[in-house]
Design an enzyme around this catalytic site. Structure first.
Site, short mmCIF file in Angstrom:
data_model
loop_
_atom_site.label_atom_id
_atom_site.label_comp_id
_atom_site.label_asym_id
_atom_site.label_seq_id
_atom_site.Cartn_x
_atom_site.Cartn_y
_atom_site.Cartn_z
N HIS A 250 -5.77 14.02 4.53
CA HIS A 250 -5.47 12.96 3.58
C HIS A 250 -6.11 11.66 4.09
O HIS A 250 -5.67 11.10 5.09
CB HIS A 250 -3.96 12.79 3.40
N HIS A 287 3.97 5.09 6.37
CA HIS A 287 3.30 4.19 7.29
C HIS A 287 3.86 2.78 7.17
O HIS A 287 4.55 2.44 6.22
CB HIS A 287 1.78 4.18 7.05
N ASP A 293 -0.17 -6.86 3.85
CA ASP A 293 0.66 -6.70 2.66
C ASP A 293 -0.11 -5.82 1.67
O ASP A 293 -1.31 -6.03 1.48
CB ASP A 293 0.91 -8.05 1.98
N HIS A 323 6.93 2.59 4.43
CA HIS A 323 6.98 3.12 3.08
C HIS A 323 6.13 4.39 3.02
O HIS A 323 5.44 4.74 3.97
CB HIS A 323 6.50 2.08 2.06
FE LIG Z 1 0.93 1.61 2.10
#
Ligand SMILES: [Fe+2]
Length: 377
Positions: A250, A287, A293, A323
């Site tokens: 990925h 991660h 941001d 997240h």
């Molecule tokens: Fe992310």
């Protein structure tokens, strides 16, 4: 000269290949610096890193539904400011009608991402048609206006005090992802020359140093008879992006970088096959992306790593929290993985923290911070 400390360490139960062959019953989380390019470690947790049951304090993930923003304005400078810092300003502008004036952004280059609609853009450099899915890159201080064939919804991304450059292509060479020959630029064509005949007074609304100026001409200032050079307005449609992918790994979002400006990068997620290796992760890894941001604008398709996200929504994941995939999306990827993704999304990775503007009631999903709740936790 300076270098990061380098020592790949394996401690306890861990995979030797990131994003593949996870130890049984573990959830992988990447803690990484410099937006997938700096030092990173992969942790293998017993519980999903997004399994919090309560969150207090202002650093929380946000979700904004831009389809609930107020009704269209007559100028792009009516656009609702959503997220901003010293490097970038993110706005959404909807328009049903032709512009009867010109605008000029003196604060930085602008990318218009056409979420919906189609029409014509007239600018100093000539005429360009546009449709949904186009990125239109407009150099700082270019005068422009649009004529609308179908009502437009635009995502405006200002590179404050900087300009857009092409992302590094590294090992894959200059024709991969998209060939620069696919870019279309504004032309001095018949339509452009025809619109010069208007003898009305034209107003140019110049935004500079975040103040507005109105400059009036007794003729149409889009009156170029020709030009030469390598600075212009041009467009790129997501349909012309041929994404990098690996069937066994990925790839991080940085593989999908499209534009680079000072302090941020714009990436484009477009349809692609999903990893087929049985032991490779098939959704984005959990991660932190500890220095950046992350902002995602969801354009179309089924957002394969997200639950309850619709086209026209924006999520903001400030750096400093973990997240990753939402629970239903993760379960689907493990039990019945799809063969391909059809999502199209624009990602903005900002090196410095973004502020969120004050939003009208009902535009933000205040429960987004709890959208990763897992039934088993
Ligand atoms: Fe992310």
């Amino acid at each position: 000269m300076r270098h990061w400390f380098q020592f790949p360490i394996i401690e306890g139960k861990a995979s030797r290949q990131a994003h593949c062959d996870l130890p049984d019953g573990t959830y992988e989380r990447e803690c990484g610096k410099e937006g997938f390019f700096g030092p990173a470690s992969h942790m293998y947790h017993k519980h999903p890193p997004t399994g919090w049951i309560n969150w207090e304090g202002p650093l929380r993930p946000r979700a904004i539904d831009t389809t609930r923003l107020e009704q269209p304005g007559v100028t792009p400078w009516d656009a609702s400011l959503l997220l901003y810092n010293d490097n970038l300003k993110l706005r959404v502008w909807n328009s049903l009608q032709n512009m009867d004036h010109l605008v000029r952004n003196g604060d930085g280059d602008e990318v218009l991402f056409v979420h919906q609609g189609s029409g014509h853009l007239y600018c100093d450099y000539g005429h360009l048609t546009f449709r949904d899915g186009d990125y239109i890159v407009i150099p700082r201080a270019t005068s422009w206006r649009i004529e609308v064939d179908n009502p437009v919804s635009l995502l405006l991304i200002e590179a404050s005090n900087s300009g857009y450059q092409m992302a590094e292509r590294g090992l894959v060479g200059q024709h991969a992802i998209f060939d620069p020959a696919i870019l279309e630029y504004a032309r001095i064509d018949e339509l452009f020359l025809a619109q010069q005949s208007s003898d009305q007074h034209w107003h140019v609304l110049l935004k500079a140093r975040n103040h507005m100026n109105t400059i009036t001409y007794p003729y149409n200032p889009l009156d170029a008879q020709g030009w030469k050079g390598d600075l212009t307005v041009f467009k790129l449609n997501w349909r012309d992006i041929r994404p990098l992918m690996s069937h066994r790994y990925h790839l991080p979002p940085s593989a999908h970088s499209t534009f680079v400006a000072n302090g941020f990068v714009i990436c484009t997620f477009v349809p692609r096959p999903i990893e087929s290796d049985p032991n490779a992760l098939k959704v984005p890894f959990y991660h932190n992306n500890d220095d950046y941001d992350e902002v995602l604008f969801y354009h179309r398709g089924n957002f394969f790593s997200r639950d309850n996200i619709e086209a026209g929504m924006i999520t903001h994941h400030p750096c400093g929290f973990s997240h990753g995939p939402h629970p239903k999306a993760l379960a689907t990827s493990q039990q019945n993985p799809k063969k391909e993704t059809d999502e199209v999304a624009v990602m903005i990775d900002a090196r410095f923290p973004l502020e969120i503007a004050e939003l009208p009631n009902g535009v933000e999903n205040k429960d987004y911070v709890y959208s990763w709740r897992h039934e088993k936790c």
